[in-house]
Design an enzyme around this catalytic site. Structure first.
Site, PDB file in Angstrom:
ATOM      1  N   ASP A 203      45.814  44.092  31.944  1.00  0.00           N
ATOM      2  CA  ASP A 203      44.434  43.793  31.516  1.00  0.00           C
ATOM      3  C   ASP A 203      44.349  44.006  30.010  1.00  0.00           C
ATOM      4  O   ASP A 203      45.328  44.449  29.378  1.00  0.00           O
ATOM      5  CB  ASP A 203      43.426  44.712  32.247  1.00  0.00           C
ATOM      6  CG  ASP A 203      42.046  44.081  32.406  1.00  0.00           C
ATOM      7  OD1 ASP A 203      41.488  43.607  31.394  1.00  0.00           O
ATOM      8  OD2 ASP A 203      41.511  44.065  33.528  1.00  0.00           O
ATOM      9  N   GLY A 229      47.508  43.521  27.759  1.00  0.00           N
ATOM     10  CA  GLY A 229      47.855  42.145  27.387  1.00  0.00           C
ATOM     11  C   GLY A 229      46.673  41.213  27.556  1.00  0.00           C
ATOM     12  O   GLY A 229      45.722  41.514  28.291  1.00  0.00           O
ATOM     13  N   ASP A 230      46.763  40.082  26.858  1.00  0.00           N
ATOM     14  CA  ASP A 230      45.740  39.046  26.928  1.00  0.00           C
ATOM     15  C   ASP A 230      46.374  37.851  27.638  1.00  0.00           C
ATOM     16  O   ASP A 230      47.350  37.283  27.141  1.00  0.00           O
ATOM     17  CB  ASP A 230      45.328  38.677  25.493  1.00  0.00           C
ATOM     18  CG  ASP A 230      44.269  37.586  25.450  1.00  0.00           C
ATOM     19  OD1 ASP A 230      44.184  36.784  26.411  1.00  0.00           O
ATOM     20  OD2 ASP A 230      43.538  37.520  24.454  1.00  0.00           O
ATOM     21  N   PHE A 231      45.836  37.474  28.790  1.00  0.00           N
ATOM     22  CA  PHE A 231      46.519  36.418  29.562  1.00  0.00           C
ATOM     23  C   PHE A 231      46.357  35.026  28.945  1.00  0.00           C
ATOM     24  O   PHE A 231      46.950  34.070  29.436  1.00  0.00           O
ATOM     25  CB  PHE A 231      46.200  36.454  31.053  1.00  0.00           C
ATOM     26  CG  PHE A 231      44.744  36.534  31.479  1.00  0.00           C
ATOM     27  CD1 PHE A 231      43.798  35.653  31.005  1.00  0.00           C
ATOM     28  CD2 PHE A 231      44.370  37.484  32.438  1.00  0.00           C
ATOM     29  CE1 PHE A 231      42.484  35.713  31.441  1.00  0.00           C
ATOM     30  CE2 PHE A 231      43.044  37.560  32.874  1.00  0.00           C
ATOM     31  CZ  PHE A 231      42.100  36.671  32.374  1.00  0.00           C
ATOM     32  N   HIS A 249      37.607  32.607  38.897  1.00  0.00           N
ATOM     33  CA  HIS A 249      36.213  32.123  38.848  1.00  0.00           C
ATOM     34  C   HIS A 249      35.535  32.387  37.498  1.00  0.00           C
ATOM     35  O   HIS A 249      34.470  31.849  37.234  1.00  0.00           O
ATOM     36  CB  HIS A 249      35.389  32.663  40.035  1.00  0.00           C
ATOM     37  CG  HIS A 249      34.902  34.066  39.889  1.00  0.00           C
ATOM     38  ND1 HIS A 249      33.808  34.542  40.584  1.00  0.00           N
ATOM     39  CD2 HIS A 249      35.345  35.107  39.150  1.00  0.00           C
ATOM     40  CE1 HIS A 249      33.600  35.808  40.268  1.00  0.00           C
ATOM     41  NE2 HIS A 249      34.514  36.169  39.409  1.00  0.00           N
TER      42      HIS A 249
HETATM   43  C1  SAM Z   1      35.806  39.898  37.073  1.00  0.00           C
HETATM   44  S1  SAM Z   1      36.897  41.141  36.583  1.00  0.00           S
HETATM   45  C2  SAM Z   1      37.925  41.336  37.988  1.00  0.00           C
HETATM   46  C3  SAM Z   1      38.456  42.724  38.149  1.00  0.00           C
HETATM   47  C4  SAM Z   1      39.317  42.981  39.398  1.00  0.00           C
HETATM   48  N1  SAM Z   1      40.469  42.131  39.457  1.00  0.00           N
HETATM   49  C5  SAM Z   1      38.518  42.849  40.658  1.00  0.00           C
HETATM   50  O1  SAM Z   1      38.607  41.858  41.362  1.00  0.00           O
HETATM   51  O2  SAM Z   1      37.753  43.783  40.960  1.00  0.00           O
HETATM   52  C6  SAM Z   1      37.913  40.286  35.424  1.00  0.00           C
HETATM   53  C7  SAM Z   1      38.966  41.135  34.757  1.00  0.00           C
HETATM   54  O3  SAM Z   1      39.739  40.283  33.889  1.00  0.00           O
HETATM   55  C8  SAM Z   1      40.010  40.982  32.697  1.00  0.00           C
HETATM   56  N2  SAM Z   1      40.249  40.033  31.615  1.00  0.00           N
HETATM   57  C9  SAM Z   1      39.329  39.234  31.017  1.00  0.00           C
HETATM   58  N3  SAM Z   1      39.910  38.505  30.044  1.00  0.00           N
HETATM   59  C10 SAM Z   1      41.203  38.859  30.019  1.00  0.00           C
HETATM   60  C11 SAM Z   1      42.308  38.444  29.240  1.00  0.00           C
HETATM   61  N4  SAM Z   1      42.163  37.511  28.282  1.00  0.00           N
HETATM   62  N5  SAM Z   1      43.527  38.993  29.480  1.00  0.00           N
HETATM   63  C12 SAM Z   1      43.667  39.941  30.463  1.00  0.00           C
HETATM   64  N6  SAM Z   1      42.646  40.373  31.248  1.00  0.00           N
HETATM   65  C13 SAM Z   1      41.429  39.835  31.027  1.00  0.00           C
HETATM   66  C14 SAM Z   1      38.749  41.801  32.475  1.00  0.00           C
HETATM   67  O4  SAM Z   1      38.976  42.877  31.581  1.00  0.00           O
HETATM   68  C15 SAM Z   1      38.418  42.239  33.892  1.00  0.00           C
HETATM   69  O5  SAM Z   1      39.037  43.447  34.220  1.00  0.00           O
END
Ligand code: SAM
Length: 340
Positions: A203, A229-231, A249
């Site tokens: 994350d 990391g940033d995906f 989503h």
């Molecule tokens: C809607 S939450 C889902 C959290 C968890 N997977 C769940 O289902 O309870 C989205 C997650 O994606 C992470 N996220 C958003 N942009 C991101 C990025 N560019 N790279 C990595 N993680 C990211 C956010 O920090 C967050 O923890």
């Protein structure tokens, strides 16, 4: 006798005014009603006093919670129900109120602008005036909001996380990474149910301390690690199974496909991608929660939306995955699994 009942306005009125019931529950969680009563039943005067309720509101508010099935009243004494005691007492590990606290503090106000979102297609949350910024940048700009959001995600995801920990054939695999892990509840549930696995929570860097604290509280810091990391800009961890809970989503179609493609690249041969969301039924007429969640993504993100199982299988196949299938988890949530 006329056996054909005519139309009634009941359902229309019930849905139209359901925000009354919703806000009564959200305010009760905000005020800690259920946490207070977890200490034991209380008389009306004591409870109203402790909660700081005005004399005009106290009786109606508490009795509304009785009528809604969230409190019990016996001889003028109020107590929690079994459900509210288990799930809405802040001090219990089973507390699910995080998502409701977030709904109260953020979503309730943002949804007031749904009509504007429907007309403009633009988010109505903190990112409303910050054009182009990731919704997470705005959300995470304040540490308190970040923590509230991450804990809320565990609340909304916990049931599905436990189901995934059981339903995927984990025995075949050695390593996994949960992409966009938030507090890490999915990684934690998978690791608790499958002692042979080692896992990574992937994350944004700001999330690291919260993930590590949670993994440690479950005694899993030896088997679970955090990878910042940033995906969008970095590759995903190379493992046997990648999971993505409530990730796809958040993003538009190109971004969804990019993430699935990146997962395919990163997975070890024979590995699996497990995606889960409130997957909409293929007819788009039954999973009301999934459809409302998609409107919530309209309010919360620049391009996100929820999708059907059929759509997700199509994206997975196009990325190279084989034998993709949809399996129901709990409530409105299903997973889509594809194999490399
Ligand atoms: C809607 S939450 C889902 C959290 C968890 N997977 C769940 O289902 O309870 C989205 C997650 O994606 C992470 N996220 C958003 N942009 C991101 C990025 N560019 N790279 C990595 N993680 C990211 C956010 O920090 C967050 O923890």
């Amino acid at each position: 006798m006329n056996t054909q009942a005519g139309p009634t306005p009941d359902h229309i009125m019930q849905v139209g005014l359901s925000f009354w019931a919703s806000k009564a529950l959200l305010s009760a969680v905000e005020m800690g009603v259920f946490t207070e009563l977890a200490n034991g039943p209380e008389s009306f005067d004591n409870l109203a006093g402790r909660l700081g309720l005005h004399h005009r509101s106290a009786r109606d508010f508490l009795d509304t919670l009785v009528a809604l099935g969230f409190l019990q009243r016996s001889n003028g004494t109020y107590s929690n129900t079994r459900e509210t005691d288990l799930f809405l007492d802040r001090r219990k590990p089973s507390y699910l109120g995080g998502i409701l606290e977030m709904a109260n503090a953020r979503l309730f106000g943002f949804w007031n602008h749904l009509t504007e979102a429907l007309r403009t297609g633009r988010p109505q949350n903190e990112a409303k005036d910050a054009s182009g910024e990731s919704p997470f940048e705005a959300l995470y700009a304040e540490p308190a909001r970040l923590k509230e959001f991450l804990a809320a995600m565990s609340g909304i995801s916990h049931g599905a996380n436990m189901a995934i920990a059981q339903k995927v054939s984990w025995a075949k695999y050695k390593t996994f990474a949960d992409v966009g892990t938030a507090q890490g509840d999915l990684a934690v549930q998978i690791a608790l149910a499958n002692p042979h696995l080692k896992g990574i929570g992937f994350d944004l860097a700001q999330v690291g301390p919260t993930f590590e604290e949670y993994a440690q509280s479950k005694g899993l810091n030896g088997r679970l690690s955090f990878q910042p990391g940033d995906f969008f800009t970095e590759p995903l961890p190379k493992v046997d199974v990648l999971t993505m809970g409530h990730i796809l989503h958040d993003w538009n179609l190109d971004e969804k496909k990019m993430l699935i493609g990146k997962a395919y690249e990163a997975l070890n041969p024979g590995g699996a991608l497990v995606v889960y969301d409130a997957i909409i039924d293929d007819d788009r007429s039954k999973n009301t929660f999934g459809l409302l969640m998609s409107l919530n993504m309209l309010v919360e993100t620049p391009g996100g939306y929820d999708y059907t199982g059929g759509e997700c299988i199509g994206w997975m196949k196009a990325a190279g995955f084989r034998d993709a299938y949809v399996e129901h988890l709990v409530g409105p949530d299903s997973m889509v699994v594809g194999f490399k």
